[in-house]
Scaffold this motif. Structure first.
Motif, PDB file in Angstrom:
ATOM      1  N   ALA A 108      -5.616   6.742  16.593  1.00  0.00           N
ATOM      2  CA  ALA A 108      -4.236   6.262  16.495  1.00  0.00           C
ATOM      3  C   ALA A 108      -3.664   6.746  15.164  1.00  0.00           C
ATOM      4  O   ALA A 108      -4.375   6.805  14.172  1.00  0.00           O
ATOM      5  N   GLU A 109      -2.386   7.092  15.191  1.00  0.00           N
ATOM      6  CA  GLU A 109      -1.718   7.526  13.955  1.00  0.00           C
ATOM      7  C   GLU A 109      -1.097   6.294  13.297  1.00  0.00           C
ATOM      8  O   GLU A 109      -0.535   5.437  13.982  1.00  0.00           O
ATOM      9  N   LEU A 110      -1.177   6.217  11.972  1.00  0.00           N
ATOM     10  CA  LEU A 110      -0.595   5.074  11.257  1.00  0.00           C
ATOM     11  C   LEU A 110       0.824   5.425  10.822  1.00  0.00           C
ATOM     12  O   LEU A 110       1.056   6.529  10.317  1.00  0.00           O
ATOM     13  N   ALA A 111       1.744   4.502  11.021  1.00  0.00           N
ATOM     14  CA  ALA A 111       3.151   4.808  10.729  1.00  0.00           C
ATOM     15  C   ALA A 111       3.804   3.687   9.907  1.00  0.00           C
ATOM     16  O   ALA A 111       4.727   3.000  10.377  1.00  0.00           O
ATOM     17  N   PRO A 112       3.351   3.475   8.644  1.00  0.00           N
ATOM     18  CA  PRO A 112       3.926   2.388   7.834  1.00  0.00           C
ATOM     19  C   PRO A 112       5.418   2.562   7.595  1.00  0.00           C
ATOM     20  O   PRO A 112       6.146   1.582   7.403  1.00  0.00           O
ATOM     21  N   GLU A 113       5.893   3.831   7.632  1.00  0.00           N
ATOM     22  CA  GLU A 113       7.312   4.116   7.373  1.00  0.00           C
ATOM     23  C   GLU A 113       8.239   3.481   8.414  1.00  0.00           C
ATOM     24  O   GLU A 113       9.451   3.389   8.198  1.00  0.00           O
ATOM     25  N   LYS A 114       7.662   3.025   9.532  1.00  0.00           N
ATOM     26  CA  LYS A 114       8.498   2.411  10.577  1.00  0.00           C
ATOM     27  C   LYS A 114       9.064   1.063  10.144  1.00  0.00           C
ATOM     28  O   LYS A 114      10.001   0.555  10.753  1.00  0.00           O
ATOM     29  N   ILE A 115       8.471   0.448   9.121  1.00  0.00           N
ATOM     30  CA  ILE A 115       8.977  -0.860   8.660  1.00  0.00           C
ATOM     31  C   ILE A 115       9.561  -0.699   7.257  1.00  0.00           C
ATOM     32  O   ILE A 115       8.831  -0.384   6.310  1.00  0.00           O
ATOM     33  N   PRO A 116      10.869  -0.896   7.116  1.00  0.00           N
ATOM     34  CA  PRO A 116      11.501  -0.694   5.804  1.00  0.00           C
ATOM     35  C   PRO A 116      10.824  -1.521   4.710  1.00  0.00           C
ATOM     36  O   PRO A 116      10.577  -2.708   4.897  1.00  0.00           O
ATOM     37  N   GLY A 117      10.527  -0.851   3.615  1.00  0.00           N
ATOM     38  CA  GLY A 117       9.996  -1.542   2.437  1.00  0.00           C
ATOM     39  C   GLY A 117       8.488  -1.740   2.438  1.00  0.00           C
ATOM     40  O   GLY A 117       7.916  -2.130   1.415  1.00  0.00           O
ATOM     41  N   LEU A 118       7.836  -1.481   3.569  1.00  0.00           N
ATOM     42  CA  LEU A 118       6.417  -1.831   3.674  1.00  0.00           C
ATOM     43  C   LEU A 118       5.545  -1.014   2.703  1.00  0.00           C
ATOM     44  O   LEU A 118       4.788  -1.584   1.910  1.00  0.00           O
ATOM     45  N   THR A 119       5.679   0.306   2.741  1.00  0.00           N
ATOM     46  CA  THR A 119       4.808   1.166   1.926  1.00  0.00           C
ATOM     47  C   THR A 119       4.936   0.849   0.441  1.00  0.00           C
ATOM     48  O   THR A 119       3.933   0.806  -0.273  1.00  0.00           O
ATOM     49  N   GLN A 120       6.177   0.616  -0.017  1.00  0.00           N
ATOM     50  CA  GLN A 120       6.410   0.382  -1.455  1.00  0.00           C
ATOM     51  C   GLN A 120       5.880  -0.975  -1.916  1.00  0.00           C
ATOM     52  O   GLN A 120       5.741  -1.216  -3.107  1.00  0.00           O
ATOM     53  N   SER A 121       5.635  -1.880  -0.957  1.00  0.00           N
ATOM     54  CA  SER A 121       5.396  -3.267  -1.343  1.00  0.00           C
ATOM     55  C   SER A 121       3.931  -3.683  -1.371  1.00  0.00           C
ATOM     56  O   SER A 121       3.609  -4.738  -1.931  1.00  0.00           O
ATOM     57  N   GLY A 122       3.068  -2.892  -0.737  1.00  0.00           N
ATOM     58  CA  GLY A 122       1.698  -3.411  -0.634  1.00  0.00           C
ATOM     59  C   GLY A 122       0.648  -2.346  -0.447  1.00  0.00           C
ATOM     60  O   GLY A 122       0.853  -1.164  -0.746  1.00  0.00           O
ATOM     61  N   TYR A 123      -0.498  -2.781   0.045  1.00  0.00           N
ATOM     62  CA  TYR A 123      -1.676  -1.927   0.208  1.00  0.00           C
ATOM     63  C   TYR A 123      -2.006  -1.814   1.694  1.00  0.00           C
ATOM     64  O   TYR A 123      -2.119  -2.842   2.379  1.00  0.00           O
ATOM     65  N   ASN A 124      -2.174  -0.561   2.140  1.00  0.00           N
ATOM     66  CA  ASN A 124      -2.504  -0.312   3.539  1.00  0.00           C
ATOM     67  C   ASN A 124      -4.022  -0.447   3.720  1.00  0.00           C
ATOM     68  O   ASN A 124      -4.786   0.388   3.249  1.00  0.00           O
ATOM     69  N   LEU A 125      -4.436  -1.487   4.416  1.00  0.00           N
ATOM     70  CA  LEU A 125      -5.870  -1.771   4.575  1.00  0.00           C
ATOM     71  C   LEU A 125      -6.591  -0.707   5.399  1.00  0.00           C
ATOM     72  O   LEU A 125      -7.815  -0.652   5.406  1.00  0.00           O
ATOM     73  N   TYR A 126      -5.833   0.144   6.096  1.00  0.00           N
ATOM     74  CA  TYR A 126      -6.454   1.117   7.013  1.00  0.00           C
ATOM     75  C   TYR A 126      -6.502   2.539   6.456  1.00  0.00           C
ATOM     76  O   TYR A 126      -6.832   3.473   7.167  1.00  0.00           O
ATOM     77  N   GLU A 127      -6.136   2.714   5.171  1.00  0.00           N
ATOM     78  CA  GLU A 127      -6.184   4.046   4.536  1.00  0.00           C
ATOM     79  C   GLU A 127      -7.161   4.003   3.379  1.00  0.00           C
ATOM     80  O   GLU A 127      -7.001   3.163   2.475  1.00  0.00           O
ATOM     81  N   LEU A 128      -8.100   4.928   3.377  1.00  0.00           N
ATOM     82  CA  LEU A 128      -9.138   4.931   2.341  1.00  0.00           C
ATOM     83  C   LEU A 128      -8.576   4.874   0.917  1.00  0.00           C
ATOM     84  O   LEU A 128      -8.973   4.024   0.112  1.00  0.00           O
ATOM     85  N   LYS A 129      -7.618   5.752   0.623  1.00  0.00           N
ATOM     86  CA  LYS A 129      -7.067   5.819  -0.746  1.00  0.00           C
ATOM     87  C   LYS A 129      -6.396   4.503  -1.144  1.00  0.00           C
ATOM     88  O   LYS A 129      -6.443   4.075  -2.297  1.00  0.00           O
ATOM     89  N   GLU A 130      -5.747   3.880  -0.169  1.00  0.00           N
ATOM     90  CA  GLU A 130      -5.054   2.617  -0.419  1.00  0.00           C
ATOM     91  C   GLU A 130      -6.037   1.474  -0.661  1.00  0.00           C
ATOM     92  O   GLU A 130      -5.780   0.579  -1.466  1.00  0.00           O
ATOM     93  N   VAL A 131      -7.162   1.523   0.046  1.00  0.00           N
ATOM     94  CA  VAL A 131      -8.174   0.477  -0.149  1.00  0.00           C
ATOM     95  C   VAL A 131      -8.801   0.634  -1.536  1.00  0.00           C
ATOM     96  O   VAL A 131      -9.072  -0.355  -2.225  1.00  0.00           O
ATOM     97  N   GLU A 132      -8.965   1.880  -1.974  1.00  0.00           N
ATOM     98  CA  GLU A 132      -9.478   2.122  -3.337  1.00  0.00           C
ATOM     99  C   GLU A 132      -8.500   1.559  -4.375  1.00  0.00           C
ATOM    100  O   GLU A 132      -8.885   0.956  -5.366  1.00  0.00           O
ATOM    101  N   ARG A 133      -7.212   1.785  -4.125  1.00  0.00           N
ATOM    102  CA  ARG A 133      -6.175   1.299  -5.044  1.00  0.00           C
ATOM    103  C   ARG A 133      -6.189  -0.234  -5.087  1.00  0.00           C
ATOM    104  O   ARG A 133      -6.096  -0.839  -6.154  1.00  0.00           O
ATOM    105  N   LEU A 134      -6.349  -0.840  -3.908  1.00  0.00           N
ATOM    106  CA  LEU A 134      -6.412  -2.305  -3.824  1.00  0.00           C
ATOM    107  C   LEU A 134      -7.610  -2.828  -4.620  1.00  0.00           C
ATOM    108  O   LEU A 134      -7.487  -3.790  -5.389  1.00  0.00           O
TER     109      LEU A 134
END
Ligand code: FAD
Length: 385
Positions: A108-134
């Motif tokens: 499945a492709e992840l599409a956080p951009e579909k929800i306004p403000g989502l990417t800028q506001s938090g951590y994507n639990l399903y992306e390796l780099k984002e989990v490292e950042r978290l």
């Protein structure tokens, strides 16, 4: 070699890895098995939850797909651009490859951009780099509200948001900030893990309540305000957070849309027992398929399905090549460990294609299931490489 068949596998995630291994092991030099993935590594996603807490290191939860060459599997590290079913071709950035059999396991492709403000506001639990950042930022949190948000349905691994909540609850207790922090889950679901039936859902909800983890069902996220740190839901409700962890919207891979292979949401329709598509010698498995359980709801997207479906497809292709009837069928059996923190996990198992409803049972949280989950992680990264 004359008559050598070319089998191309798209995606080196759970389903693709198993299919490639099984096919090469059972057909040897009779086939050319080619696996294509844009990522050079196979990543074991269930370990993201331990990575989040610094209990795993990135290099321990992934392996280079190029290692498959030692098993006789060819690996091409390129993005797939198009599948041409008429001419039996797969096109990547740099080449066109002809196949006799094609197995699609593009996930499945992840599409956080579909929800306004989502990417800028938090951590994507399903992306390796984002989990490292978290993981790196989690230490800065000493009090406040943590929101774990399932932004839309369907999403892969229905257990993951609940596991994240239980493990964070343990983590905050261990750091002595349990009473200064609050964890809330927001989800469009009516109960946790609804496809597994209401008994399982209620059992998980009970553990959440015992741990004082807030559970907000039927909450479909509309937008996030990064400045105000505010979640807005479709039902008009709003809530604030100090730390946001999200599961982004999922969609079928673009290459499936561009190749005209998917339904309106770009998932591929298949016969759920044989995983055959409507195209000759093309199979699709795992998260990329549109399959339903008896209620008509989608079957959950999880690695366990991709794994078992891969085995059925590989076995049937092997049988066909041997001139035998391709009669293996996937029956819907599946299982999953659910980390509940403090060294324990629950274990859910049963049949998702049972009628009139899935027949799923759950073993209570215990140390044995937690250790089994760890053993399975080690086994997975050893077995297929
Ligand atoms: C945090 C987390 C925890 C999880 N825990 C569990 C669990 O405990 N149990 C469980 O059963 N499942 C779990 N899952 C779900 C599981 O990881 C997926 O359901 C499973 O990996 C799906 O397998 P797949 O082969 O369909 O797709 P994937 O494993 O996602 O593989 C798809 C592959 O295709 C590649 N790809 C996609 N598009 C292209 C393209 N255009 N060109 C080239 N390559 C492409 C990708 O790079 C990827 O490697 C978890 C997932 C997450 C994120």
């Amino acid at each position: 070699m004359t008559n050598q068949k070319t089998i191309i596998i798209l995606g080196g995630g759970t389903g693709g890895l198993v299919t490639a291994n099984e096919l090469k092991k059972k057909t040897g030099r009779k086939t050319r098995v080619i696996l294509i993935d844009k990522n050079p590594n196979h990543i074991y996603a269930p370990s993201f939850l331990w990575l989040m807490l610094g209990k795993r290191q990135t290099e321990k939860i992934q392996k280079p797909l190029s290692l498959l060459i030692r098993k006789g599997i060819e690996f091409i590290n390129e993005e797939i651009i198009k599948i041409d079913t008429e001419n039996k071709l797969v096109k990547t950035q740099n080449q066109s490859l002809r196949y006799d059999y094609l197995i699609i396991s593009l996930g499945a492709e992840l599409a956080p951009e579909k929800i306004p403000g989502l990417t800028q506001s938090g951590y994507n639990l399903y992306e390796l780099k984002e989990v490292e950042r978290l993981r790196d930022d989690l230490g800065n949190l000493s009090r406040g509200k943590v929101a774990i948000v399932v932004s839309s349905l369907p999403f892969k691994c229905p257990a993951a948001p609940y596991e994240a909540a239980f493990l964070l609850n343990e983590h905050f207790q261990e750091r002595g900030i349990g009473d200064k922090t609050e964890i809330n889950i927001y989800t469009p679901e009516t109960l946790p893990l609804p496809a597994a039936g209401s008994d399982i859902g209620k059992a998980v909800a009970k553990i959440l309540a015992k741990r004082k983890i807030g559970f907000n069902p039927e909450a479909k996220l509309n937008s996030v305000n990064p400045e105000k740190k505010e979640l807005k839901f479709e039902n008009g409700k709003t809530d604030n957070f100090d730390l946001l962890i999200f599961i982004p919207p999922h969609q079928g891979p673009k290459v499936i849309t561009n190749s005209g292979l998917g339904n309106e949401a770009s998932w591929i329709s298949v016969d759920k027992e044989t995983l055959k598509t409507k195209y000759d010698k093309i199979f699709a498995i795992g998260d990329v398929i549109a399959s339903t359980i008896a209620s008509g709801k989608p079957r959950p997207k999880a690695g366990v399905f991709a794994h078992y479906e891969a085995k059925v497809v590989a076995e049937n292709i092997v049988r066909e090549l041997q001139g035998l009837p391709a009669n293996k069928k996937y029956n819907g059996n599946a299982s999953c460990f659910l980390e509940t923190g403090f060294g324990k996990a629950a274990f859910a198992y049963g049949n998702f294609y049972n009628t009139p409803a899935p027949a799923i049972k759950m073993k209570c949280p215990g140390r044995i299931w937690h250790w089994n989950k760890i053993l399975f992680e080690k086994y997975w990264l050893w077995k297929w490489f």
